[in-house]
Scaffold this motif. Structure first.
Motif, PDB file in Angstrom:
ATOM      1  N   GLY A 190     -38.364 -26.036  49.069  1.00 48.66           N
ATOM      2  CA  GLY A 190     -37.693 -24.791  48.756  1.00 48.66           C
ATOM      3  C   GLY A 190     -38.661 -23.768  48.194  1.00 48.66           C
ATOM      4  N   ALA A 240     -38.948 -20.311  45.164  1.00 47.04           N
ATOM      5  CA  ALA A 240     -38.352 -19.535  44.073  1.00 47.04           C
ATOM      6  C   ALA A 240     -39.458 -18.756  43.379  1.00 47.04           C
ATOM      7  CB  ALA A 240     -37.628 -20.442  43.074  1.00 47.04           C
ATOM      8  N   THR A 263     -36.551 -15.084  49.355  1.00 51.48           N
ATOM      9  CA  THR A 263     -36.352 -15.187  47.908  1.00 51.48           C
ATOM     10  C   THR A 263     -35.773 -13.900  47.356  1.00 51.48           C
ATOM     11  OG1 THR A 263     -38.196 -16.754  47.701  1.00 51.48           O
ATOM     12  CG2 THR A 263     -37.495 -15.620  45.703  1.00 51.48           C
ATOM     13  N   SER A 288     -31.996 -13.647  48.520  1.00 55.66           N
ATOM     14  CA  SER A 288     -31.068 -14.517  47.802  1.00 55.66           C
ATOM     15  C   SER A 288     -31.056 -14.216  46.304  1.00 55.66           C
ATOM     16  CB  SER A 288     -31.422 -15.987  48.052  1.00 55.66           C
ATOM     17  OG  SER A 288     -32.769 -16.257  47.694  1.00 55.66           O
ATOM     18  N   HIS A 298     -31.573 -18.034  39.944  1.00 51.34           N
ATOM     19  CA  HIS A 298     -31.906 -18.346  41.337  1.00 51.34           C
ATOM     20  C   HIS A 298     -32.670 -19.660  41.448  1.00 51.34           C
ATOM     21  CE1 HIS A 298     -34.493 -18.093  44.982  1.00 51.34           C
ATOM     22  NE2 HIS A 298     -33.319 -17.824  45.515  1.00 51.34           N
ATOM     23  N   LEU A 325     -30.304 -22.565  41.617  1.00 55.67           N
ATOM     24  CA  LEU A 325     -29.727 -22.778  42.941  1.00 55.67           C
ATOM     25  C   LEU A 325     -30.733 -23.459  43.865  1.00 55.67           C
ATOM     26  CD1 LEU A 325     -27.930 -19.341  43.470  1.00 55.67           C
ATOM     27  CD2 LEU A 325     -26.868 -21.514  42.834  1.00 55.67           C
ATOM     28  N   ALA A 326     -31.994 -23.022  43.814  1.00 55.25           N
ATOM     29  CA  ALA A 326     -33.024 -23.620  44.673  1.00 55.25           C
ATOM     30  C   ALA A 326     -33.267 -25.078  44.299  1.00 55.25           C
ATOM     31  CB  ALA A 326     -34.318 -22.814  44.558  1.00 55.25           C
ATOM     32  N   ARG A 363     -30.295 -27.221  45.481  1.00 54.82           N
ATOM     33  CA  ARG A 363     -30.395 -27.351  46.933  1.00 54.82           C
ATOM     34  C   ARG A 363     -31.425 -28.412  47.309  1.00 54.82           C
ATOM     35  NH1 ARG A 363     -33.968 -25.483  50.611  1.00 54.82           N
ATOM     36  NH2 ARG A 363     -33.237 -25.052  52.737  1.00 54.82           N
ATOM     37  N   THR A 419     -26.700 -24.809  51.539  1.00 51.95           N
ATOM     38  CA  THR A 419     -27.509 -23.621  51.289  1.00 51.95           C
ATOM     39  C   THR A 419     -27.286 -23.129  49.870  1.00 51.95           C
ATOM     40  OG1 THR A 419     -25.759 -22.135  52.039  1.00 51.95           O
ATOM     41  CG2 THR A 419     -27.297 -22.970  53.720  1.00 51.95           C
ATOM     42  N   CYS A 420     -28.167 -22.248  49.405  1.00 51.09           N
ATOM     43  CA  CYS A 420     -27.981 -21.653  48.080  1.00 51.09           C
ATOM     44  C   CYS A 420     -26.667 -20.883  48.012  1.00 51.09           C
ATOM     45  CB  CYS A 420     -29.156 -20.738  47.748  1.00 51.09           C
ATOM     46  SG  CYS A 420     -30.703 -21.617  47.398  1.00 51.09           S
ATOM     47  N   ASN A 421     -26.303 -20.209  49.098  1.00 48.39           N
ATOM     48  CA  ASN A 421     -25.035 -19.470  49.104  1.00 48.39           C
ATOM     49  C   ASN A 421     -23.850 -20.398  48.901  1.00 48.39           C
ATOM     50  OD1 ASN A 421     -27.135 -18.018  50.744  1.00 48.39           O
ATOM     51  ND2 ASN A 421     -25.570 -16.436  50.713  1.00 48.39           N
ATOM     52  N   GLN A 464     -23.699 -21.762  45.346  1.00 49.86           N
ATOM     53  CA  GLN A 464     -23.156 -20.785  44.411  1.00 49.86           C
ATOM     54  C   GLN A 464     -21.636 -20.727  44.495  1.00 49.86           C
ATOM     55  OE1 GLN A 464     -22.766 -16.800  45.318  1.00 49.86           O
ATOM     56  NE2 GLN A 464     -23.542 -15.984  43.385  1.00 49.86           N
TER      57      GLN A 464
END
Length: 411
Positions: A125, A127, A307, A310, A339, A342-343, A346, A363-365, A368
Motif C-alpha cells: 500500500g 500513504a 494518495t 483518497s 488516511h 485506512l491504508a 487494507r 479498498t480504502c473506500n 471507510q
C-alpha cells in the motif's frame, strides 16, 4: 490513537483529537471544525478550534508517529519514496502560504495554497509520511504577514525541491532506508536535489523536461534529440505497474550517460504505445540496475496521485478552513493519520483474509464505509436543533460585523 496519546499531556485534548480523527474518517459531506464538532456531540466548535490553534502539542512529533505507523504496516524492501506537491484553492490573502500560483488541482493559475508531500509506496500500500507547506517569496519578504500567520521569525524562502530534500533527510535520519526516490519534473530538474540524493546513496528516477540537456560520450544533447536517435530494436514493451484497468504497458528505452560522478547515470525514455508521446527521466543508482527496475520505480509515481485523491476524498486532507500555520500543520497531520489508518487496515486485511474470486479485495473506500457504519454516533433532535441555533447566532454576529466594517469604511 493509543500510538499518539502520549503527545497530549491532558486527557481533554487526547479525547478531542480522537473525536477529530473519527470525524475525518466519517461520511460527513464537508469536514471542518463546525461539522466535526456537531458530529462528535460537542455544543460548539470552540473545543476543536482550540485543539488546532492553541492547545499544547507538537504536530511534528505526531507526524513522526504517523511515519512509524505507516512503515510498521506497509514496510517493503522494494518501497519507493514519491515526492510531489498538491494545491488547495483558497480565497483571500490571509491564509498562510496563499497566493496566485499554478495548481494541478485546478489545472490553472488560482489563488491557492500548495504543500509538498512525501509518500511511502510499496506492494502492501501507500500513504503520506511527511508534509511541508510551500511559503512563497511574497510571504517570506513580508515579516509582518508571516508573523500574523503564525510563521516563525526565521522563516526563509525554500523551493519545492528544497522542501523535498528536507523531508527525505528526515526520513533517512530517523534510521529508515529506502532504495529509490521518484518525482516529477519539478524535482528532476533540480541538480542540487539530485546531488544530495547521490551523496546519501539513494537511487532516483526523476522526470525531466524534453529540453533537459544530458552528456553522453559523443557530447551534450537535449533529451528529445537523443530520443530521436534511439533505434527501433532498443525499445522494450514493459508494464509500469497494474492500474485499475490492468497493466499499464509502455515502450521503454535507456541511454547510459557519461557523468563524471560515481554511480550509474542513465536517461530513461517512455513512449506511449497509442499516441507516441514521450516522457524522460534522469536516473541514478550506486550500481547498475536492469531496465525493469527503473521502469518499476518510474511507474510508482502514480501512487502519489492516488494518495492525494483518497486522502482528500476520504480523510478531509484539503478541507481545512484555517489561516495560521500551526492549525494547518495539525489538521493535515491528523488527516494523514486518518488516511494511514485506512491504508494499514487494507494491507492487513489483504494479507489475512484474501478476497474470494467473485469479490475484489477491500479498498480504502469500502473500509471507510464499513468503519463509519459501526462508529458513527447517533444524535437526537435536540442536539441538532441546538446546533442550528448556534450556527444562526454566529452567522448573525458575522453579518453584523461585516455591515459595521462597511459603514466605517464609507465614513
Amino acid at each position: 490513537m493509543g500510538r499518539i496519546a502520549g503527545r497530549f499531556a491532558r486527557v481533554e485534548p487526547r479525547r478531542r483529537v480522537r473525536d477529530l480523527v473519527l470525524g475525518l474518517l466519517s461520511d460527513l459531506p464537508r469536514k471542518n471544525c463546525w461539522s466535526i464538532a456537531e458530529w462528535a456531540g460537542e455544543a460548539s466548535p470552540d473545543g476543536m478550534q482550540h485543539l488546532l490553534g492553541r492547545a499544547s502539542w507538537d504536530a511534528d512529533r505526531v507526524r513522526d508517529d504517523v511515519r512509524e505507523y505507516v512503515l510498521e504496516h506497509l514496510s517493503d524492501e522494494d518501497a519507493v519514496l514519491v515526492v510531489d506537491e498538491t494545491g488547495d484553492v483558497k480565497k483571500g490573502t490571509h491564509t498562510v502560504g496563499v497566493q496566485r500560483q499554478y495548481t494541478g488541482t485546478a489545472g490553472r493559475i488560482e489563488s491557492a495554497q500548495v504543500a509538498v508531500y512525501l509518500v511511502y509506496a510499496g506492494r502492501r500500500g501507500h500513504a503520506a509520511v511527511d508534509r511541508e507547506l510551500y511559503i512563497p517569496r511574497s510571504w517570506t519578504c513580508d515579516p509582518d504577514r508571516c508573523r500574523a500567520a503564525g510563521l516563525g521569525e526565521d522563516t526563509v524562502f525554500a523551493t519545492k525541491p528544497e522542501l523535498a530534500a528536507r523531508m527525505i533527510g528526515r526520513f533517512l535520519d530517523a534510521g529508515h532506508r529506502v532504495g529509490w526516490i521518484a518525482g516529477d519534473e519539478v524535482y528532476g530538474g533540480n541538480p542540487k536535489l539530485r546531488s544530495a540524493l547521490e551523496e546519501r546513496g539513494v537511487g532516483y528516477t526523476l522526470a525531466v523536461a524534453c529540453s533537459a540537456e544530458v552528456i553522453i560520450r559523443a557530447g551534450k544533447f537535449r533529451a528529445d534529440a537523443l530520443a530521436a536517435k534511439v533505434p527501433r530494436r532498443a525499445w522494450q514493451k514493459l508494464s509500469a505497474g497494474a492500474g485499475a484497468k490492468g497493466h499499464r504497458f509502455y515502450d521503454w528505452a535507456v541511454i547510459d550517460l557519461a557523468e563524471p560522478r560515481v554511480g550509474s547515470h542513465q536517461l530513461l525514455i517512455r513512449r506511449n504505445r497509442t499516441t507516441g508521446e514521450l516522457a524522460y527521466y534522469r536516473c541514478w543508482s550506486p550500481v547498475p540496475v536492469p531496465l525493469t527496475t527503473l521502469v518499476r520505480v518510474a511507474g510508482s509515481r502514480w501512487r502519489v496521485e492516488e494518495t492525494f485523491q483518497s486522502g482528500k476524498g476520504l480523510a478531509g486532507l484539503d478541507e481545512h478552513q484555517v489561516r495560521r500555520f500551526t492549525s494547518w500543520s495539525r489538521w493535515v497531520t491528523l488527516a494523514m493519520l486518518a488516511h494511514a489508518f485506512l491504508a494499514a487496515v487494507r494491507a492487513d486485511e489483504h494479507a489475512r483474509h484474501p478476497a474470494p474470486d467473485e469479490l475484489i479485495p477491500l479498498t480504502c473506500n469500502e473500509i471507510q464505509r464499513l468503519f463509519t457504519a459501526f462508529v458513527q454516533p447517533m444524535r437526537d433532535a435536540v442536539h441538532r436543533l441546538r446546533w442550528s441555533v448556534w450556527r444562526r447566532r454566529h452567522q448573525a454576529r458575522a453579518q453584523a460585523s461585516h455591515y459595521y466594517r462597511q459603514a466605517a469604511n464609507r465614513t
